[in-house]
Design an enzyme around this catalytic site. Structure first.
Site, short mmCIF file in Angstrom:
data_model
loop_
_atom_site.label_atom_id
_atom_site.label_comp_id
_atom_site.label_asym_id
_atom_site.label_seq_id
_atom_site.Cartn_x
_atom_site.Cartn_y
_atom_site.Cartn_z
N ASP A 63 0.85 -1.19 0.00
CA ASP A 63 0.00 0.00 0.00
C ASP A 63 0.89 1.25 0.00
OD1 ASP A 63 -1.95 2.06 0.69
OD2 ASP A 63 -3.24 0.41 1.30
N SER A 107 -7.33 3.78 -1.14
CA SER A 107 -7.07 2.34 -1.13
C SER A 107 -8.32 1.52 -1.44
CB SER A 107 -6.49 1.90 0.21
OG SER A 107 -5.23 2.48 0.39
N THR A 160 -8.12 -2.23 1.84
CA THR A 160 -7.56 -3.15 0.86
C THR A 160 -8.07 -4.58 1.03
OG1 THR A 160 -5.62 -1.73 0.66
CG2 THR A 160 -5.42 -3.97 -0.22
N GLU A 275 -1.10 -7.92 1.96
CA GLU A 275 -0.85 -6.48 1.89
C GLU A 275 0.18 -6.01 2.91
OE1 GLU A 275 -3.25 -2.26 1.87
OE2 GLU A 275 -3.68 -3.65 3.49
N ASP A 280 2.14 2.61 3.41
CA ASP A 280 1.28 3.78 3.19
C ASP A 280 1.24 4.69 4.43
OD1 ASP A 280 -1.01 5.24 1.88
OD2 ASP A 280 -2.11 4.40 3.57
N HIS A 284 2.06 8.63 4.80
CA HIS A 284 1.17 9.66 5.36
C HIS A 284 1.87 10.42 6.49
CE1 HIS A 284 -2.60 8.90 3.28
NE2 HIS A 284 -2.45 7.60 3.46
N ASP A 322 -1.46 0.03 -4.69
CA ASP A 322 -2.74 0.65 -5.06
C ASP A 322 -2.55 2.09 -5.52
OD1 ASP A 322 -1.89 1.29 -2.52
OD2 ASP A 322 -3.82 0.91 -1.54
N HIS A 323 -1.47 2.71 -4.99
CA HIS A 323 -1.13 4.11 -5.33
C HIS A 323 0.18 4.40 -4.62
CE1 HIS A 323 -2.17 4.93 -1.22
NE2 HIS A 323 -3.32 4.28 -1.41
ZN LIG Z 1 -3.29 5.91 2.36
#
Ligand SMILES: [Zn+2]
Length: 393
Positions: A63, A107, A160, A275, A280, A284, A322-323
């Protein structure tokens, strides 16, 4: 140059150094990470697999994992000439990640592209933009008699994993997602999120743990219990919410290994989504060391997955994100290459495409630039469980 001109020049230099995006509310963060300069022992680069028979699919999702997250992990863990296990996968591609309502996906929409093969709005868990349920690859695999599993370091009800085994209008409906995961029939569920299952946490006091237990699941809450578990149906909830790296919790590689061990006992084959959820969260937080720790665990997980796939020969492994999160950039070399400056222009996701990697039978199907929906559609086709997308009326 008179005094006024000197002042003007200084003012222009100062404003040119301001962060580039012009957003008053965000402050770009600059950090440093150390670069590994010791000896290198590279893992072997894997070859293409000639056989075309696919019995199992393992989808690894990092992620928020872009090229800079992987590269900073490589620099920190194995140095500039080293190679992570992630980097041994022979086929590479690029994935475009936009959702149906935004160039920057979240997500939920990102995972729904992989689980259902459709574009949907940010926040949607396996429903279409007009809120119809879309069948997931995991549900199709269950219907065909394959075993399935979800492994994450977030709560197992987080966006996710939820997008593979539940259908809700909003990712925040985690109590409902927990109940739907039971109905999904997925045999292996390992992650955090006890607060969405235990009756003493839930507002409706529903005893989902009891219901899972009645359905034949072993309920696990520590790494030691996971290690000792013997059943083929496991619900492991190792934290109230996301995993926190305390000693009683398993790490991602251990959860992945046990998931593979149990799922591979099903002769019909399996589908497993793993995952690395918190890469991720490091993005952040604009926290490079958090990202590095998570990438290290994710890479060890990839090693375990690739070891299994090499021995098995009929397992297709696809790894993507996912990004990207944080717009992470590697900017300046420090201390003659012993450190690297990391620049974070944002604390949210970005629209930058993400890397795609594959190993195993038919891995070449994952070359080139792809839309994220292609991954879900192609995996369902290759595992031979049905045709995506499939929208329920
Ligand atoms: Zn995120």
């Amino acid at each position: 140059m008179n005094r006024y001109t000197v002042f003007l020049v200084l003012f222009l230099i100062f404003t040119a150094c301001e962060k580039p995006d012009g957003d008053e509310t965000e402050q770009a963060v600059i950090e440093e990470i150390s670069v590994h300069t010791g000896g290198i022992q590279n893992p072997e680069r894997l070859s293409l697999v000639e056989s075309t028979k696919i019995t199992n699919v393992i989808l690894l999702i990092g992620d928020g994992t872009g090229l800079a997250q992987i590269t900073s992990g490589q620099l920190n863990l194995v140095g500039k000439d080293g190679m992570l296990h992630i980097q041994t996968m022979p086929v590479t591609g690029i994935v475009k990640t936009h959702s149906s309502d935004n160039l920057i996906t979240d997500s939920a929409a990102g995972a729904t592209a992989y689980s259902c093969g459709i574009k949907t709005y940010n926040g949607a868990i396996a429903v279409t933009p007009d809120k119809k349920r879309c069948k997931t690859i995991l549900e199709m695999a269950e219907e065909k008699g394959l075993a399935t599993g979800l492994v994450a370091t977030s709560s197992i009800t987080h966006a996710t994993p939820a997008s593979f085994g539940a259908h809700v209008e909003s990712r925040s409906m985690e109590n409902e997602i927990a109940a739907q995961l039971l109905a999904s029939g997925s045999e292996i569920l390992l992650g955090g999120g006890m607060e969405f299952f235990a009756s003493d946490y839930r507002e409706d006091s529903r005893d989902l743990l009891g219901e899972f237990s009645e359905a034949g699941y072993q309920i696990l809450s520590t790494a030691a219990e996971l290690e000792a578990a013997e059943g083929n149906k496991l619900l492991g909830l190792f934290a109230e919410d996301g995993l926190e790296r305390n000693n009683s919790e398993p790490l991602l590689p251990q959860m992945a290994e046990i998931a593979i061990d149990r799922l591979s006992k099903d002769e019909d084959g399996f589908f497993l989504m793993i995952e690395g959820s918190q890469i991720d969260w490091g993005g952040h937080g604009n926290d490079a060391n958090y990202v590095l720790e998570e990438v290290r665990d994710f890479d060890q997980t990839v090693k375990a997955v690739l070891d299994f796939a090499q021995k098995d020969g009929e397992t297709l492994v696809v790894l993507t994100a996912d990004h990207e999160t944080g717009g992470m950039t590697l900017t300046n070399q420090k201390e003659e290459g012993k450190a690297m400056e990391i620049y974070w222009p944002t604390d949210y996701h970005t629209a930058t495409p993400v890397p795609l990697m594959a190993y195993g039978p038919r891995a070449l199907e994952f070359m080139g630039w792809r839309d994220n929906t292609y991954i879900g559609v192609k995996l369902a086709e290759l595992l031979d469980v049905g045709t995506l997308p499939s929208i329920e009326e």
